[in-house]
Design a protein around this motif. Structure first.
Motif, PDB file in Angstrom:
ATOM      1  N   LYS A   2       3.223 -18.930  -2.298  1.00  0.00           N
ATOM      2  CA  LYS A   2       4.114 -17.775  -2.440  1.00  0.00           C
ATOM      3  C   LYS A   2       3.416 -16.496  -1.992  1.00  0.00           C
ATOM      4  O   LYS A   2       4.025 -15.649  -1.340  1.00  0.00           O
ATOM      5  CB  LYS A   2       4.613 -17.649  -3.869  1.00  0.00           C
ATOM      6  CG  LYS A   2       5.580 -18.754  -4.227  1.00  0.00           C
ATOM      7  CD  LYS A   2       6.141 -18.602  -5.604  1.00  0.00           C
ATOM      8  CE  LYS A   2       7.068 -19.774  -5.864  1.00  0.00           C
ATOM      9  NZ  LYS A   2       7.786 -19.656  -7.100  1.00  0.00           N
ATOM     10  N   MET A   3       2.139 -16.358  -2.327  1.00  0.00           N
ATOM     11  CA  MET A   3       1.395 -15.179  -1.889  1.00  0.00           C
ATOM     12  C   MET A   3       1.237 -15.200  -0.373  1.00  0.00           C
ATOM     13  O   MET A   3       1.362 -14.167   0.282  1.00  0.00           O
ATOM     14  CB  MET A   3       0.020 -15.132  -2.559  1.00  0.00           C
ATOM     15  CG  MET A   3      -0.788 -13.922  -2.166  1.00  0.00           C
ATOM     16  SD  MET A   3      -0.060 -12.383  -2.726  1.00  0.00           S
ATOM     17  CE  MET A   3      -0.988 -12.127  -4.199  1.00  0.00           C
TER      18      MET A   3
ATOM     19  N   TYR B  73       1.026  -2.057   6.067  1.00  0.00           N
ATOM     20  CA  TYR B  73       0.608  -3.363   5.559  1.00  0.00           C
ATOM     21  C   TYR B  73      -0.614  -3.229   4.662  1.00  0.00           C
ATOM     22  O   TYR B  73      -0.659  -3.801   3.570  1.00  0.00           O
ATOM     23  CB  TYR B  73       0.306  -4.340   6.699  1.00  0.00           C
ATOM     24  CG  TYR B  73      -0.337  -5.605   6.185  1.00  0.00           C
ATOM     25  CD1 TYR B  73       0.418  -6.567   5.520  1.00  0.00           C
ATOM     26  CD2 TYR B  73      -1.703  -5.812   6.304  1.00  0.00           C
ATOM     27  CE1 TYR B  73      -0.169  -7.711   5.007  1.00  0.00           C
ATOM     28  CE2 TYR B  73      -2.300  -6.950   5.794  1.00  0.00           C
ATOM     29  CZ  TYR B  73      -1.532  -7.904   5.148  1.00  0.00           C
ATOM     30  OH  TYR B  73      -2.117  -9.014   4.633  1.00  0.00           O
ATOM     31  N   PHE B  74      -1.615  -2.467   5.090  1.00  0.00           N
ATOM     32  CA  PHE B  74      -2.828  -2.313   4.287  1.00  0.00           C
ATOM     33  C   PHE B  74      -2.538  -1.585   2.980  1.00  0.00           C
ATOM     34  O   PHE B  74      -3.103  -1.928   1.934  1.00  0.00           O
ATOM     35  CB  PHE B  74      -3.927  -1.607   5.087  1.00  0.00           C
ATOM     36  CG  PHE B  74      -4.511  -2.490   6.147  1.00  0.00           C
ATOM     37  CD1 PHE B  74      -5.123  -3.699   5.834  1.00  0.00           C
ATOM     38  CD2 PHE B  74      -4.430  -2.122   7.475  1.00  0.00           C
ATOM     39  CE1 PHE B  74      -5.656  -4.518   6.812  1.00  0.00           C
ATOM     40  CE2 PHE B  74      -4.955  -2.943   8.467  1.00  0.00           C
ATOM     41  CZ  PHE B  74      -5.573  -4.145   8.138  1.00  0.00           C
TER      42      PHE B  74
ATOM     43  N   GLU C 250      -3.036  -3.366  -0.651  1.00  0.00           N
ATOM     44  CA  GLU C 250      -3.832  -2.715  -1.689  1.00  0.00           C
ATOM     45  C   GLU C 250      -3.043  -2.611  -2.995  1.00  0.00           C
ATOM     46  O   GLU C 250      -3.558  -2.918  -4.073  1.00  0.00           O
ATOM     47  CB  GLU C 250      -4.243  -1.326  -1.205  1.00  0.00           C
ATOM     48  CG  GLU C 250      -5.238  -0.632  -2.093  1.00  0.00           C
ATOM     49  CD  GLU C 250      -5.668   0.694  -1.497  1.00  0.00           C
ATOM     50  OE1 GLU C 250      -5.380   1.726  -2.126  1.00  0.00           O
ATOM     51  OE2 GLU C 250      -6.271   0.693  -0.410  1.00  0.00           O
ATOM     52  N   LEU C 251      -1.790  -2.198  -2.892  1.00  0.00           N
ATOM     53  CA  LEU C 251      -0.940  -2.092  -4.072  1.00  0.00           C
ATOM     54  C   LEU C 251      -0.720  -3.460  -4.722  1.00  0.00           C
ATOM     55  O   LEU C 251      -0.737  -3.592  -5.952  1.00  0.00           O
ATOM     56  CB  LEU C 251       0.401  -1.457  -3.709  1.00  0.00           C
ATOM     57  CG  LEU C 251       0.359   0.016  -3.327  1.00  0.00           C
ATOM     58  CD1 LEU C 251       1.706   0.446  -2.747  1.00  0.00           C
ATOM     59  CD2 LEU C 251      -0.012   0.870  -4.520  1.00  0.00           C
ATOM     60  N   LEU C 252      -0.507  -4.463  -3.898  1.00  0.00           N
ATOM     61  CA  LEU C 252      -0.296  -5.814  -4.412  1.00  0.00           C
ATOM     62  C   LEU C 252      -1.544  -6.332  -5.122  1.00  0.00           C
ATOM     63  O   LEU C 252      -1.455  -6.918  -6.210  1.00  0.00           O
ATOM     64  CB  LEU C 252       0.092  -6.753  -3.266  1.00  0.00           C
ATOM     65  CG  LEU C 252       0.416  -8.187  -3.636  1.00  0.00           C
ATOM     66  CD1 LEU C 252       1.590  -8.246  -4.613  1.00  0.00           C
ATOM     67  CD2 LEU C 252       0.744  -8.980  -2.387  1.00  0.00           C
ATOM     68  N   ASN C 253      -2.710  -6.102  -4.545  1.00  0.00           N
ATOM     69  CA  ASN C 253      -3.960  -6.532  -5.180  1.00  0.00           C
ATOM     70  C   ASN C 253      -4.177  -5.824  -6.512  1.00  0.00           C
ATOM     71  O   ASN C 253      -4.635  -6.441  -7.486  1.00  0.00           O
ATOM     72  CB  ASN C 253      -5.148  -6.298  -4.245  1.00  0.00           C
ATOM     73  CG  ASN C 253      -5.166  -7.289  -3.109  1.00  0.00           C
ATOM     74  OD1 ASN C 253      -4.644  -8.387  -3.217  1.00  0.00           O
ATOM     75  ND2 ASN C 253      -5.770  -6.896  -2.002  1.00  0.00           N
TER      76      ASN C 253
ATOM     77  N   LEU D 162       5.031  -9.459   5.024  1.00  0.00           N
ATOM     78  CA  LEU D 162       4.592  -8.063   5.145  1.00  0.00           C
ATOM     79  C   LEU D 162       3.948  -7.787   6.494  1.00  0.00           C
ATOM     80  O   LEU D 162       4.179  -6.738   7.094  1.00  0.00           O
ATOM     81  CB  LEU D 162       3.618  -7.707   4.017  1.00  0.00           C
ATOM     82  CG  LEU D 162       4.203  -7.662   2.606  1.00  0.00           C
ATOM     83  CD1 LEU D 162       3.108  -7.438   1.586  1.00  0.00           C
ATOM     84  CD2 LEU D 162       5.293  -6.616   2.487  1.00  0.00           C
ATOM     85  N   LYS D 163       3.159  -8.726   6.976  1.00  0.00           N
ATOM     86  CA  LYS D 163       2.515  -8.557   8.285  1.00  0.00           C
ATOM     87  C   LYS D 163       3.547  -8.454   9.393  1.00  0.00           C
ATOM     88  O   LYS D 163       3.376  -7.691  10.349  1.00  0.00           O
ATOM     89  CB  LYS D 163       1.572  -9.727   8.580  1.00  0.00           C
ATOM     90  CG  LYS D 163       0.266  -9.657   7.837  1.00  0.00           C
ATOM     91  CD  LYS D 163      -0.593 -10.860   8.174  1.00  0.00           C
ATOM     92  CE  LYS D 163      -1.850 -10.885   7.344  1.00  0.00           C
ATOM     93  NZ  LYS D 163      -2.657 -12.085   7.616  1.00  0.00           N
TER      94      LYS D 163
END
Length: 81
Positions: A28-29, A45-46, A50-53, A36-37
């Motif tokens: 899923k990730m 994307y970056f 960052e927000l996702l991490n 997103l890419k």
């Protein structure tokens, strides 16, 4: 002895695969990062990554904290009876 060593190596490979799956977020990730890419430019994307991490780290931390509280309470309950 070779059979035991082979079994142990198989176990280590399986365990490593499981840990890799957990640490990368799984299918899923991977789907999300691919999406997103494809849809975002490099800068966006970056930022999204960052927000996702940060979100994943916060969720893991909260889950760990809750688990610690539960385990602590369970241990107290078990030892007082």
């Amino acid at each position: 002895m070779k059979k035991i060593a082979g079994l142990y190596q198989s176990y280590l490979r399986e365990r490593n695969d499981e840990i890799q799956e957990i640490s990368t977020g799984g299918e899923k990730m991977e789907k999300l990062t691919t999406f997103l890419k494809e849809k975002l430019n490099a800068d966006d994307y970056f930022t999204a990554e960052e927000l996702l991490n940060e979100l994943v780290a916060e969720t893991e931390e909260k889950g760990f904290t809750a688990g610690c509280k539960y385990t602590s309470g369970l241990a107290k309950e078990l030892f007082t009876e």
